[in-house]
Design an enzyme around this catalytic site. Structure first.
Site, PDB file in Angstrom:
ATOM      1  N   ALA A  81       3.934  -0.485   3.526  1.00  0.00           N
ATOM      2  CA  ALA A  81       3.555   0.834   3.010  1.00  0.00           C
ATOM      3  C   ALA A  81       4.620   1.899   3.262  1.00  0.00           C
ATOM      4  O   ALA A  81       5.367   1.838   4.235  1.00  0.00           O
ATOM      5  CB  ALA A  81       2.244   1.268   3.668  1.00  0.00           C
ATOM      6  N   SER A 108       4.805  -2.629  -2.484  1.00  0.00           N
ATOM      7  CA  SER A 108       3.482  -2.345  -1.931  1.00  0.00           C
ATOM      8  C   SER A 108       2.695  -1.426  -2.852  1.00  0.00           C
ATOM      9  O   SER A 108       3.233  -0.472  -3.435  1.00  0.00           O
ATOM     10  CB  SER A 108       3.622  -1.682  -0.562  1.00  0.00           C
ATOM     11  OG  SER A 108       2.361  -1.213  -0.113  1.00  0.00           O
ATOM     12  N   TYR A 131      -4.401  -4.127  -4.701  1.00  0.00           N
ATOM     13  CA  TYR A 131      -5.752  -4.169  -4.123  1.00  0.00           C
ATOM     14  C   TYR A 131      -6.712  -3.922  -5.285  1.00  0.00           C
ATOM     15  O   TYR A 131      -6.335  -3.275  -6.266  1.00  0.00           O
ATOM     16  CB  TYR A 131      -5.951  -3.069  -3.084  1.00  0.00           C
ATOM     17  CG  TYR A 131      -5.219  -3.280  -1.786  1.00  0.00           C
ATOM     18  CD1 TYR A 131      -5.764  -4.065  -0.773  1.00  0.00           C
ATOM     19  CD2 TYR A 131      -3.990  -2.669  -1.548  1.00  0.00           C
ATOM     20  CE1 TYR A 131      -5.099  -4.251   0.435  1.00  0.00           C
ATOM     21  CE2 TYR A 131      -3.313  -2.842  -0.346  1.00  0.00           C
ATOM     22  CZ  TYR A 131      -3.884  -3.636   0.638  1.00  0.00           C
ATOM     23  OH  TYR A 131      -3.222  -3.814   1.826  1.00  0.00           O
ATOM     24  N   THR A 157      -3.905  -8.815  -2.470  1.00  0.00           N
ATOM     25  CA  THR A 157      -4.227  -8.866  -1.041  1.00  0.00           C
ATOM     26  C   THR A 157      -5.739  -8.877  -0.885  1.00  0.00           C
ATOM     27  O   THR A 157      -6.431  -8.009  -1.407  1.00  0.00           O
ATOM     28  CB  THR A 157      -3.585  -7.675  -0.311  1.00  0.00           C
ATOM     29  OG1 THR A 157      -2.160  -7.797  -0.439  1.00  0.00           O
ATOM     30  CG2 THR A 157      -3.936  -7.656   1.162  1.00  0.00           C
ATOM     31  N   LYS A 229      -2.898 -13.263  -1.306  1.00  0.00           N
ATOM     32  CA  LYS A 229      -2.305 -13.039   0.017  1.00  0.00           C
ATOM     33  C   LYS A 229      -3.398 -12.717   1.032  1.00  0.00           C
ATOM     34  O   LYS A 229      -4.191 -11.796   0.824  1.00  0.00           O
ATOM     35  CB  LYS A 229      -1.308 -11.866  -0.074  1.00  0.00           C
ATOM     36  CG  LYS A 229      -0.670 -11.457   1.254  1.00  0.00           C
ATOM     37  CD  LYS A 229       0.371 -10.369   0.983  1.00  0.00           C
ATOM     38  CE  LYS A 229       1.048  -9.905   2.242  1.00  0.00           C
ATOM     39  NZ  LYS A 229       0.180  -9.062   3.069  1.00  0.00           N
ATOM     40  N   HIS A 253      -2.005 -10.123   7.477  1.00  0.00           N
ATOM     41  CA  HIS A 253      -1.750  -8.705   7.221  1.00  0.00           C
ATOM     42  C   HIS A 253      -0.899  -8.100   8.344  1.00  0.00           C
ATOM     43  O   HIS A 253      -1.131  -6.974   8.777  1.00  0.00           O
ATOM     44  CB  HIS A 253      -3.082  -7.948   7.092  1.00  0.00           C
ATOM     45  CG  HIS A 253      -3.022  -6.748   6.192  1.00  0.00           C
ATOM     46  ND1 HIS A 253      -3.666  -6.700   4.982  1.00  0.00           N
ATOM     47  CD2 HIS A 253      -2.392  -5.560   6.318  1.00  0.00           C
ATOM     48  CE1 HIS A 253      -3.450  -5.504   4.413  1.00  0.00           C
ATOM     49  NE2 HIS A 253      -2.683  -4.799   5.221  1.00  0.00           N
TER      50      HIS A 253
END
Length: 364
Positions: A81, A108, A131, A157, A229, A253
């Site tokens: 991030a 990201s 996401y 993710t 992921k 993560h």
């Protein structure tokens, strides 16, 4: 003038000195007791080599292919991030470093540069991390933008129905800037008086109801290959293959979600055995040396992703720092290959390493 770093750990120390404490803690920290954070690195230390001798290693080829894209070494940039907190050029500098090292960057979802800015920065293969939001149309818009800007795959993710408890961020009252890719799509301000606004933002927007059937929805809105992921178990690996993912990333993560989940290098083989070569498997978490890259490949990964070291390189020395981090890992990996008797990545086998489990077993 300070000496040039000679390994990735020295870059971490330079980053610690360069960054405000709040930002360093944000990058470096993990969930709760940070047990898994330490274990991600230490589990590599318990794997030893079985080097082969008198092999011609006068020429070493590090290159490999991931989803049919040739890269210079099995080392990819993981999605991390907010790179502008580390350096004003942010993800654009990281993308240029990845391009010059001829490797893949996974941008990201929580980047501080836009999809479009990163796409314009250099000509390279890039993947986009995703996401799934409560508001599905936001996710769909981001997928379309990634496609339009030439991203080659999506990295979904799946280990974040809620954000893990990162106590350093709560203590520091970590305030993150608005997420650039969400401007105009979402109110990017969430007020929180009780800790980190990053946590408040995430819990406001993440869809905790996300389940396997939603992968069908995602596949229906894109032709891009989807890597999943956040898988750590045999059961989920089998399910992922069944729903048609293009690849699996074994990941916890960066130990930022569930503390006491296994170190990724310890979970890797379980996933490899379950998948039986049907899709490529990558892994991230704790890779700090070229020897770690080799160990991951010997246990069945096709490549590793590196997260924190990239950010540390960026914080310490900008684009050049990211390039140096990748080059250092490549140099160490090449040396490891030479010293274990492997002239190319396809020569790296399971027989080149001994895990702790095997060592204990051999003593019984």
């Amino acid at each position: 003038m300070a000496a040039e770093p000679v390994n990735l750990n020295e870059f971490q120390e330079l980053a610690r000195l360069a960054l405000p404490k709040m930002y360093y803690d944000f990058y470096a920290g993990g969930a709760e007791d940070e047990h898994t954070l330490k274990e991600n690195v230490e589990a590599f230390h318990r794997i030893t080599f079985r080097p082969r001798i008198l092999v011609d290693v006068s020429r070493i080829d590090l290159s490999t292919t991931i989803l049919d894209y040739k890269i210079s070494a099995p080392i990819i940039i993981a999605p991390t991030a907010l790179h502008k907190l580390a350096n004003p050029e942010g993800e654009v500098a990281t993308a240029r470093a990845a391009a010059s090292c001829n490797t893949i960057m996974v941008l990201s979802f929580t980047s501080s540069s836009t999809i479009e800015e990163v796409a314009a920065s250099s000509n390279a293969v890039r993947f986009y991390q995703l996401y799934v939001f409560k508001k599905r149309d936001i996710t769909a818009t981001l997928v379309q933008r990634a496609e339009r800007n030439g991203f080659k795959a999506l990295v979904l993710t799946v280990d974040t129905p809620r954000l893990g408890r990162r106590e350093a961020d709560i203590k520091n009252k970590m305030i993150t800037p608005p997420l650039k890719n969400l401007e105009g799509l979402l109110s990017t301000k969430v007020s929180s008086d009780t800790g980190s606004n990053f946590e408040a933002d995430a819990n406001e927007t993440m869809d905790a109801s996300l389940s396997w059937k939603d992968l069908e929805w995602l596949r229906s809105i894109t032709n891009l290959p989807i890597l999943i992921k956040g898988i750590l178990t045999r059961e989920d690996a089998i399910k992922a293959v069944e729903v048609g993912v293009a690849g699996i990333i074994v990941s916890n993560h960066g130990a930022r979600q569930l503390d006491y989940s296994p170190a990724t290098i310890s979970a890797l083989e379980e996933v490899v055995h379950a998948v039986k070569g049907r899709v490529p498997i990558l892994m991230d978490g704790g890779v700090r040396r070229g020897t770690d890259v080799f160990k991951a490949l010997a246990l069945g990964a096709q490549a590793v992703l590196i997260g924190r070291p990239v950010v540390y390189g960026l914080a310490a020395k900008g684009e050049y720092g990211v390039r140096r981090v990748i080059e250092m890992l490549k140099d160490e990996f090449e040396l490891t290959m030479a010293l274990t008797g492997c002239p190319s990545v396809k020569h790296i086998t399971r027989k080149h390493v001994r895990t702790e489990h095997e060592r204990i077993h051999s003593m019984l």
